[in-house]
Scaffold this motif. Structure first.
Motif, PDB file in Angstrom:
ATOM      1  N   HIS A   1      -3.415  -8.203   1.486  1.00  0.00           N
ATOM      2  CA  HIS A   1      -2.613  -7.230   0.722  1.00  0.00           C
ATOM      3  C   HIS A   1      -1.287  -7.819   0.261  1.00  0.00           C
ATOM      4  CE1 HIS A   1      -4.896  -3.529   0.725  1.00  0.00           C
ATOM      5  NE2 HIS A   1      -5.108  -3.595   2.028  1.00  0.00           N
TER       6      HIS A   1
ATOM      7  N   GLN B   1       0.809  -1.228   0.000  1.00  0.00           N
ATOM      8  CA  GLN B   1       0.000   0.000   0.000  1.00  0.00           C
ATOM      9  C   GLN B   1       0.837   1.271   0.000  1.00  0.00           C
ATOM     10  OE1 GLN B   1      -2.611  -1.394   3.422  1.00  0.00           O
ATOM     11  NE2 GLN B   1      -4.043  -0.210   2.187  1.00  0.00           N
TER      12      GLN B   1
ATOM     13  N   CYS C   1     -10.655   0.348   3.466  1.00  0.00           N
ATOM     14  CA  CYS C   1      -9.246   0.187   3.122  1.00  0.00           C
ATOM     15  C   CYS C   1      -8.696   1.543   2.697  1.00  0.00           C
ATOM     16  CB  CYS C   1      -9.121  -0.825   1.980  1.00  0.00           C
ATOM     17  SG  CYS C   1      -7.426  -1.130   1.470  1.00  0.00           S
TER      18      CYS C   1
ATOM     19  N   HIS D   1      -7.182  -9.050   6.715  1.00  0.00           N
ATOM     20  CA  HIS D   1      -7.282  -7.968   5.725  1.00  0.00           C
ATOM     21  C   HIS D   1      -5.886  -7.563   5.232  1.00  0.00           C
ATOM     22  CE1 HIS D   1      -9.074  -4.101   4.101  1.00  0.00           C
ATOM     23  NE2 HIS D   1      -7.777  -3.840   4.106  1.00  0.00           N
TER      24      HIS D   1
HETATM   25 ZN   LIG Z   1      -6.547  -2.499   3.013  1.00  0.00          ZN
END
Ligand SMILES: [Zn+2]
Length: 191
Positions: A150, A50, A104, A146
């Motif tokens: 990723h 991310q 998210c 979660h």
């Molecule tokens: Zn996320």
């Protein structure tokens, strides 16, 4: 250093991340930066992809969820669920699927109920390189799952029904093309 958050539509979010050297100096610095970025963007978790780094690392801080806990024991776990997971794997997932509304940082303004199993057994490295095996249930497990998605190149969207995904398509296109304005900085189309 606070990184911008990689937005939905970026190829790096779909890639399976690589293992890292837990004790390397650059890993230590990176973990600090991940924490700083998670707090700056008010996330309860943040995974390396991310911020555009395809490494198997994520950080969590479940304390904001302590009020949503099922019981005192879970609340206590959440309050102290502030840490990094390096090179984690899920060894076992069990129990009846349960739904909880997830969001998210990479997909601003979209919240959907996602079904996951409630209990997990995981293995990961601590920042000093030690391998540990642990069990989590309820919300701590969900936060882990979660973030774990990723580093496996998945988003919570991939766990919705095809119909739900179709209904979100317009809003997702808007996010990918920059028509979104969260309070934190975003980065688009990150390879
Ligand atoms: Zn996320």
């Amino acid at each position: 250093m606070v990184y911008p958050i990689v937005a939905y539509g970026s190829p790096v979010l779909k890639r399976v991340a690589q293992e890292v050297d837990a004790t390397a100096e650059e890993t230590k610095q990176f973990i600090e930066d991940l924490f700083e970025t998670m707090y700056a963007s008010k996330g309860v978790g943040l995974a390396a992809p991310q911020v555009g780094v395809s490494w198997r690392i994520f950080v969590v801080d479940g304390s904001p969820f302590a009020e949503d806990a099922e019981n005192d024991q879970e609340a206590e776990v959440l309050k102290n669920f502030k840490r990094v997971f390096v090179n984690p794997t899920i060894l076992e997932e069990s129990g009846e699927l349960w739904g909880f509304e997830e969001g998210c940082l990479s997909i601003p303004d979209i919240h959907e109920t996602v079904k996951r199993k409630p209990s997990i057994v995981i293995e990961s490295q601590l920042p000093d390189g030690t391998w540990v095996e642990e069990s989590f249930t309820g919300l701590p497990a969900r936060i882990f799952q979660h973030e774990y998605d990723h580093i496996e190149g998945m988003l919570f969207l991939d766990r919705l029904t095809p119909l739900k995904r179709r209904m979100l398509q317009g809003r997702l296109k808007d996010i990918a093309s920059g028509k979104v304005n969260p309070f934190y900085r975003l980065k688009f189309d990150v390879k």
